[in-house]
Design a protein around this motif. Structure first.
Motif, mmCIF file in Angstrom:
data_model
loop_
_atom_site.group_PDB
_atom_site.id
_atom_site.type_symbol
_atom_site.label_atom_id
_atom_site.label_comp_id
_atom_site.label_asym_id
_atom_site.label_seq_id
_atom_site.Cartn_x
_atom_site.Cartn_y
_atom_site.Cartn_z
ATOM 1 N N ALA A 22 42.631 6.974 7.751
ATOM 2 C CA ALA A 22 42.808 7.102 6.309
ATOM 3 C C ALA A 22 43.506 8.409 5.940
ATOM 4 O O ALA A 22 44.342 8.445 5.021
ATOM 5 C CB ALA A 22 41.459 7.004 5.604
ATOM 6 N N GLU A 23 43.186 9.481 6.648
ATOM 7 C CA GLU A 23 43.840 10.758 6.354
ATOM 8 C C GLU A 23 45.350 10.659 6.545
ATOM 9 O O GLU A 23 46.125 11.264 5.787
ATOM 10 C CB GLU A 23 43.274 11.862 7.237
ATOM 11 N N ASP A 24 45.791 9.910 7.562
ATOM 12 C CA ASP A 24 47.227 9.740 7.790
ATOM 13 C C ASP A 24 47.878 8.996 6.629
ATOM 14 O O ASP A 24 48.993 9.318 6.215
ATOM 15 C CB ASP A 24 47.471 8.972 9.098
ATOM 16 N N VAL A 25 47.168 7.980 6.122
ATOM 17 C CA VAL A 25 47.705 7.211 5.001
ATOM 18 C C VAL A 25 47.817 8.102 3.762
ATOM 19 O O VAL A 25 48.850 8.134 3.085
ATOM 20 C CB VAL A 25 46.824 5.987 4.699
ATOM 21 N N PHE A 26 46.756 8.848 3.470
ATOM 22 C CA PHE A 26 46.783 9.714 2.293
ATOM 23 C C PHE A 26 47.838 10.806 2.418
ATOM 24 O O PHE A 26 48.376 11.285 1.417
ATOM 25 C CB PHE A 26 45.406 10.349 2.065
#
Length: 213
Positions: free
Chosen positions: A48-52
């Protein structure tokens, strides 16, 4: 069927049907912020951090780690249902002497909870676990699958991977895994085949046949 050196299994959407739980968390978080809910499939298979950090959205400019922490506070505190065939595949692989790794974009605590509460197993049921914390680059980068094969001491060309997302399929292929099976719990079969899956199943029971016997 040639030799299977190992099974490399994704967790969310592959071993456990956790996507509905996570979706509820994201929807609750976006509602709390007053944001429109985006196409949540951009998160499946990826950290999720990569997406954000990389995808445009109402979170742009915010600290990805902070946003993720806020999302997690909205995710229901419950274990996911096991995907049919998941427990049998792990146990049957061990009985057949086939090495097994979990390669996931989730963290260690969720891996353990899923194994114990969802599958009725323990961390010792698998040989290797590669989580979001173990690699710099998450899926679709192949680093996680490459690290799993390195730790298992197996040839990725002889391994079999199972993934429920196009990002995960591409990651396994990029690591040199030639036989990546799609599990159509989250994405439809066509998208998984387009990503490179050699076959797509509704759950993990068909993979038991790869063990023979």
């Amino acid at each position: 069927m040639t030799e299977v050196s190992a099974f490399l299994l994704d967790l969310d959407g592959t071993l456990v049907d956790s996507e509905p739980i996570h979706r509820r968390g994201y929807e609750a978080y976006f509602a709390h912020r007053g944001w429109d809910v985006p196409d949540l499939t951009i998160f499946t298979g990826r950290r999720a951090e990569d997406v954000f950090a990389t995808e445009p959205g109402p979170w742009s400019g915010l600290d990805p780690a902070t946003v993720l922490a806020e999302v997690l506070r909205h995710v229901p505190d419950e274990a996911a249902e096991a995907v049919p065939g998941a427990r049998d595949l792990i146990q049957s692989a061990a009985a057949a002497g086939v090495r097994l790794a979990i390669v996931t974009s989730a963290g260690p605590a969720w891996v353990e909870r899923s194994l114990v509460e969802s599958l009725g197993l323990s961390l010792t049921s698998v040989d290797v676990v590669v989580t979001a914390r173990d690699v710099v680059d998450g899926k679709p980068h192949p680093a996680g699958f490459a690290l799993a094969c390195e730790r298992l001491g197996v040839d990725p060309a002889l391994a079999v991977a199972a993934e429920d997302s196009p990002a995960g399929v591409r990651a396994a292929l990029g690591a040199g895994v030639r036989r990546v099976h799609g599990v159509a719990t989250t994405h439809d079969a066509d998208r998984l085949r387009e990503a490179g899956a050699v076959d797509v199943h509704d759950d993990l029971r068909p993979l038991l046949g790869l063990l023979g016997g």
